[in-house]
Design a protein around this motif. Structure first.
Motif, PDB file in Angstrom:
ATOM      1  N   ASN A 156       0.850  -1.187   0.000  1.00  0.00           N
ATOM      2  CA  ASN A 156       0.000   0.000   0.000  1.00  0.00           C
ATOM      3  C   ASN A 156       0.888   1.240   0.000  1.00  0.00           C
ATOM      4  OD1 ASN A 156      -2.828  -1.081   0.347  1.00  0.00           O
ATOM      5  ND2 ASN A 156      -1.802  -2.070   2.081  1.00  0.00           N
ATOM      6  N   THR A 157       0.487   2.258  -0.745  1.00  0.00           N
ATOM      7  CA  THR A 157       1.378   3.399  -0.897  1.00  0.00           C
ATOM      8  C   THR A 157       0.631   4.671  -1.274  1.00  0.00           C
ATOM      9  OG1 THR A 157       3.416   4.111  -2.011  1.00  0.00           O
ATOM     10  CG2 THR A 157       1.798   2.982  -3.368  1.00  0.00           C
ATOM     11  N   TRP A 158       1.263   5.796  -0.954  1.00  0.00           N
ATOM     12  CA  TRP A 158       0.831   7.103  -1.451  1.00  0.00           C
ATOM     13  C   TRP A 158       1.802   7.497  -2.559  1.00  0.00           C
ATOM     14  CZ3 TRP A 158      -3.508   9.813  -0.476  1.00  0.00           C
ATOM     15  CH2 TRP A 158      -4.287   9.398   0.616  1.00  0.00           C
ATOM     16  N   GLN A 159       1.365   7.371  -3.774  1.00  0.00           N
ATOM     17  CA  GLN A 159       2.239   7.537  -4.929  1.00  0.00           C
ATOM     18  C   GLN A 159       2.132   8.949  -5.504  1.00  0.00           C
ATOM     19  OE1 GLN A 159       1.521   5.138  -8.657  1.00  0.00           O
ATOM     20  NE2 GLN A 159       3.319   4.044  -7.893  1.00  0.00           N
ATOM     21  N   MET A 160       3.291   9.535  -5.839  1.00  0.00           N
ATOM     22  CA  MET A 160       3.293  10.792  -6.579  1.00  0.00           C
ATOM     23  C   MET A 160       3.070  10.451  -8.052  1.00  0.00           C
ATOM     24  SD  MET A 160       6.170  13.848  -6.901  1.00  0.00           S
ATOM     25  CE  MET A 160       7.388  12.816  -7.750  1.00  0.00           C
ATOM     26  N   THR A 161       1.866  10.735  -8.527  1.00  0.00           N
ATOM     27  CA  THR A 161       1.540  10.414  -9.920  1.00  0.00           C
ATOM     28  C   THR A 161       1.834  11.577 -10.864  1.00  0.00           C
ATOM     29  OG1 THR A 161      -0.757  11.018  -9.405  1.00  0.00           O
ATOM     30  CG2 THR A 161      -0.185   8.675  -9.345  1.00  0.00           C
ATOM     31  N   GLU A 162       1.936  12.787 -10.304  1.00  0.00           N
ATOM     32  CA  GLU A 162       2.323  13.958 -11.094  1.00  0.00           C
ATOM     33  C   GLU A 162       3.245  14.833 -10.258  1.00  0.00           C
ATOM     34  OE1 GLU A 162      -1.063  16.141 -12.445  1.00  0.00           O
ATOM     35  OE2 GLU A 162      -2.101  14.357 -13.205  1.00  0.00           O
ATOM     36  N   GLN A 163       4.267  15.409 -10.887  1.00  0.00           N
ATOM     37  CA  GLN A 163       5.148  16.343 -10.215  1.00  0.00           C
ATOM     38  C   GLN A 163       4.660  17.764 -10.426  1.00  0.00           C
ATOM     39  OE1 GLN A 163       9.123  14.897 -11.489  1.00  0.00           O
ATOM     40  NE2 GLN A 163       9.894  15.769  -9.576  1.00  0.00           N
ATOM     41  N   GLY A 164       4.799  18.585  -9.391  1.00  0.00           N
ATOM     42  CA  GLY A 164       4.455  19.989  -9.519  1.00  0.00           C
ATOM     43  C   GLY A 164       5.598  20.791 -10.114  1.00  0.00           C
ATOM     44  N   LYS A 165       5.390  22.099 -10.203  1.00  0.00           N
ATOM     45  CA  LYS A 165       6.413  22.966 -10.772  1.00  0.00           C
ATOM     46  C   LYS A 165       6.192  24.385 -10.281  1.00  0.00           C
ATOM     47  CE  LYS A 165       8.661  24.142 -15.154  1.00  0.00           C
ATOM     48  NZ  LYS A 165       8.620  23.979 -16.640  1.00  0.00           N
ATOM     49  N   GLY A 166       7.286  25.074 -10.001  1.00  0.00           N
ATOM     50  CA  GLY A 166       7.207  26.473  -9.624  1.00  0.00           C
ATOM     51  C   GLY A 166       6.431  26.742  -8.354  1.00  0.00           C
ATOM     52  N   GLY A 167       6.456  25.800  -7.422  1.00  0.00           N
ATOM     53  CA  GLY A 167       5.726  25.959  -6.169  1.00  0.00           C
ATOM     54  C   GLY A 167       4.317  25.423  -6.189  1.00  0.00           C
ATOM     55  N   ASN A 168       3.861  24.991  -7.345  1.00  0.00           N
ATOM     56  CA  ASN A 168       2.529  24.388  -7.457  1.00  0.00           C
ATOM     57  C   ASN A 168       2.623  22.893  -7.184  1.00  0.00           C
ATOM     58  OD1 ASN A 168       1.096  26.789  -8.289  1.00  0.00           O
ATOM     59  ND2 ASN A 168       2.207  26.613 -10.223  1.00  0.00           N
ATOM     60  N   PRO A 169       1.679  22.344  -6.416  1.00  0.00           N
ATOM     61  CA  PRO A 169       1.802  20.943  -6.001  1.00  0.00           C
ATOM     62  C   PRO A 169       1.604  19.964  -7.140  1.00  0.00           C
ATOM     63  CG  PRO A 169      -0.323  21.825  -5.346  1.00  0.00           C
ATOM     64  CD  PRO A 169       0.473  22.985  -5.872  1.00  0.00           C
ATOM     65  N   GLY A 170       2.215  18.798  -6.964  1.00  0.00           N
ATOM     66  CA  GLY A 170       1.930  17.675  -7.837  1.00  0.00           C
ATOM     67  C   GLY A 170       0.677  16.962  -7.357  1.00  0.00           C
ATOM     68  N   LYS A 171       0.603  15.668  -7.611  1.00  0.00           N
ATOM     69  CA  LYS A 171      -0.584  14.900  -7.233  1.00  0.00           C
ATOM     70  C   LYS A 171      -0.171  13.632  -6.509  1.00  0.00           C
ATOM     71  CE  LYS A 171      -4.826  12.829  -9.115  1.00  0.00           C
ATOM     72  NZ  LYS A 171      -5.608  12.547 -10.353  1.00  0.00           N
ATOM     73  N   LEU A 172      -0.828  13.352  -5.390  1.00  0.00           N
ATOM     74  CA  LEU A 172      -0.625  12.127  -4.633  1.00  0.00           C
ATOM     75  C   LEU A 172      -1.851  11.238  -4.787  1.00  0.00           C
ATOM     76  CD1 LEU A 172       0.861  13.628  -1.354  1.00  0.00           C
ATOM     77  CD2 LEU A 172       2.109  12.263  -3.031  1.00  0.00           C
ATOM     78  N   THR A 173      -1.619   9.950  -4.981  1.00  0.00           N
ATOM     79  CA  THR A 173      -2.704   8.994  -5.157  1.00  0.00           C
ATOM     80  C   THR A 173      -2.470   7.798  -4.255  1.00  0.00           C
ATOM     81  OG1 THR A 173      -2.976   9.653  -7.477  1.00  0.00           O
ATOM     82  CG2 THR A 173      -3.946   7.546  -6.801  1.00  0.00           C
ATOM     83  N   LYS A 174      -3.488   7.454  -3.469  1.00  0.00           N
ATOM     84  CA  LYS A 174      -3.400   6.252  -2.645  1.00  0.00           C
ATOM     85  C   LYS A 174      -3.670   5.042  -3.536  1.00  0.00           C
ATOM     86  CE  LYS A 174      -5.426   4.135   1.493  1.00  0.00           C
ATOM     87  NZ  LYS A 174      -6.475   4.271   2.535  1.00  0.00           N
ATOM     88  N   THR A 175      -2.729   4.095  -3.565  1.00  0.00           N
ATOM     89  CA  THR A 175      -2.851   2.971  -4.481  1.00  0.00           C
ATOM     90  C   THR A 175      -2.062   1.782  -3.936  1.00  0.00           C
ATOM     91  OG1 THR A 175      -2.610   2.313  -6.812  1.00  0.00           O
ATOM     92  CG2 THR A 175      -0.857   3.697  -5.885  1.00  0.00           C
ATOM     93  N   THR A 176      -1.935   0.750  -4.733  1.00  0.00           N
ATOM     94  CA  THR A 176      -1.101  -0.394  -4.386  1.00  0.00           C
ATOM     95  C   THR A 176      -0.101  -0.644  -5.504  1.00  0.00           C
ATOM     96  OG1 THR A 176      -2.639  -1.998  -5.375  1.00  0.00           O
ATOM     97  CG2 THR A 176      -2.927  -1.478  -3.032  1.00  0.00           C
ATOM     98  N   ILE A 177       1.049  -1.188  -5.133  1.00  0.00           N
ATOM     99  CA  ILE A 177       2.072  -1.565  -6.107  1.00  0.00           C
ATOM    100  C   ILE A 177       2.530  -2.985  -5.777  1.00  0.00           C
ATOM    101  CG2 ILE A 177       2.853   0.768  -6.685  1.00  0.00           C
ATOM    102  CD1 ILE A 177       5.028   0.539  -4.610  1.00  0.00           C
ATOM    103  N   PRO A 178       3.099  -3.672  -6.747  1.00  0.00           N
ATOM    104  CA  PRO A 178       3.481  -5.065  -6.508  1.00  0.00           C
ATOM    105  C   PRO A 178       4.628  -5.199  -5.508  1.00  0.00           C
ATOM    106  CG  PRO A 178       3.390  -4.564  -8.866  1.00  0.00           C
ATOM    107  CD  PRO A 178       3.319  -3.269  -8.146  1.00  0.00           C
ATOM    108  N   VAL A 179       4.637  -6.306  -4.801  1.00  0.00           N
ATOM    109  CA  VAL A 179       5.805  -6.694  -4.015  1.00  0.00           C
ATOM    110  C   VAL A 179       6.766  -7.386  -4.988  1.00  0.00           C
ATOM    111  CG1 VAL A 179       6.679  -8.069  -2.100  1.00  0.00           C
ATOM    112  CG2 VAL A 179       4.409  -7.027  -1.969  1.00  0.00           C
ATOM    113  N   PRO A 180       7.965  -6.859  -5.184  1.00  0.00           N
ATOM    114  CA  PRO A 180       8.857  -7.459  -6.177  1.00  0.00           C
ATOM    115  C   PRO A 180       9.453  -8.771  -5.674  1.00  0.00           C
ATOM    116  CG  PRO A 180      10.026  -5.762  -4.997  1.00  0.00           C
ATOM    117  CD  PRO A 180       8.604  -5.721  -4.501  1.00  0.00           C
TER     118      PRO A 180
END
Length: 359
Positions: free
Chosen positions: A6-30
């Motif tokens: 389970n993770t809070w993933q940065m799906t978009e990066q911000g720029k110039g002081g404007n925020p990116g986007k965080l998404t609660k999701t799941t990723i595989p266990v490698p």
């Protein structure tokens, strides 16, 4: 072994002081390599570097989507059998230990290093678990603080130690810390004093925090708010006279703000035989007459992260009470990450924020 992370993933990066986007999701266990482990995360600190990635578009090695967070403490739950069940701190940068840079014992800047939340694939600390190499883990044989609190040692408290090593800090040295009230500066002063610095002068802009610093490694303080360089240097000269030390010989200056103003002050204090170590990160350019370095026989040094071999030294300082962590951190549920990022970016916190997983 969990089925997913389970993770809070940065799906978009911000720029110039404007925020990116965080998404609660799941990723595989490698699939874990022979020397890898899976760590169940107890806490992950929110660092200025994370905000740089999220708000200013500072490039990450691995591009979004990825999970931020590199100040991590937790418990090994799978992987190399020697480590299962052990509480650990994960170094913020883990070198390859097999390249010319590592051979020079400069592996903290290894070009093949693994840094959670940057160059460790999609994996970072704002998660339930993280896969990491086992070789550089700092094992906690005892807990004198809640496990999640040790997360701050992964970067905030060890980066200053590396800076001190780069400066060749020794007993009776004279030290200035610009940004002594910040997330790294509070540890820079304590570590300098723990290593035997004779005088530590802290410079910052918040009087209440400066007053607090006097109880944690700092001998003298200067509030630089609203003052020009000449005024700051005048106060510094007065402190030197009071302390009975030279104002213009041998000072080791640790610039921890990463701000233009802090860097300008630090540069102005360079004098004969000085060493200025750049610890804080910022995006602004600076002007400085390099010929002064020749005339002063002085140095400006960069530093990055901390060699894993130094972690036990810092851990010992914490356990011996030479470096205090509890006054400078507070924990929150990881589900509050979006609000914590926003509030920290706005400068609303007096302490390091450590997020504890609550998926």
């Amino acid at each position: 072994m969990p089925e997913v992370i389970n993770t809070w993933q940065m799906t978009e990066q911000g720029k110039g002081g404007n925020p990116g986007k965080l998404t609660k999701t799941t990723i595989p266990v490698p699939e874990l390599a022979e020397d890898d482990v899976l760590v169940e995360i107890a806490g992950c600190g929110v660092c200025h570097t994370d905000l740089g990635f999220f708000y200013d578009g500072v490039p990450t090695v691995n591009k979004p989507p990825l999970t931020l967070g590199h100040e991590i403490a937790g418990t090994v739950v799978a992987g190399k059998s020697d480590y299962i069940g052990k509480n650990v701190i994960i170094p913020a940068v883990m070198p390859c230990n097999n390249c010319p840079i590592c051979d020079q014992e400069r592996g903290n800047r290894c070009l093949a290093q693994k840094m959670p939340g940057n160059s460790l694939g999609v994996y970072g600390g704002f998660s339930s678990h993280i896969p990491v190499p086992s070789g550089d883990l700092c094992v906690l044989d005892e807990l004198k603080h809640p496990l999640s609190h040790y997360a701050v040692i992964a970067d905030a408290a060890t980066t200053p130690y590396q800076a001190a090593m780069r400066a060749d800090l020794k007993k009776d040295d004279l030290v200035v810390v610009t940004g002594v009230t910040g997330g790294v500066g509070v540890y820079m002063a304590q570590i300098a004093k723990a290593l035997g610095a004779k005088v530590v002068v802290g410079i910052a802009r918040n009087q209440a925090k400066l007053d607090r610093a006097l109880s944690y490694g700092t001998d003298f303080i200067i509030n630089s708010k609203g003052k020009d360089i000449k005024e700051v240097k005048g106060e510094f000269a007065g402190i030197c006279k009071q302390a009975g030390v030279p104002k213009n010989v041998g000072w080791k200056i640790f610039e921890c703000t990463g701000s233009g103003g802090g860097q300008e002050i630090a540069l102005s204090l360079i004098s004969f035989l000085s060493k200025m170590v750049v610890v804080g990160f910022g995006l602004q350019p600076n002007k400085y007459m390099l010929s002064k370095l020749m005339a002063f026989d002085a140095e400006i040094i960069g530093t990055w992260g901390c060699l894993p071999k130094y972690y036990n030294n810092v851990l010992a300082m914490v356990h011996e009470g030479k470096v205090e962590i509890e006054p400078f951190l507070e924990t929150k549920p990881m589900s509050t990450i979006e609000q914590v990022f926003e509030d920290q970016h706005a400068g609303k916190f007096d302490k390091r924020q450590v997020l504890e997983p609550d998926f």
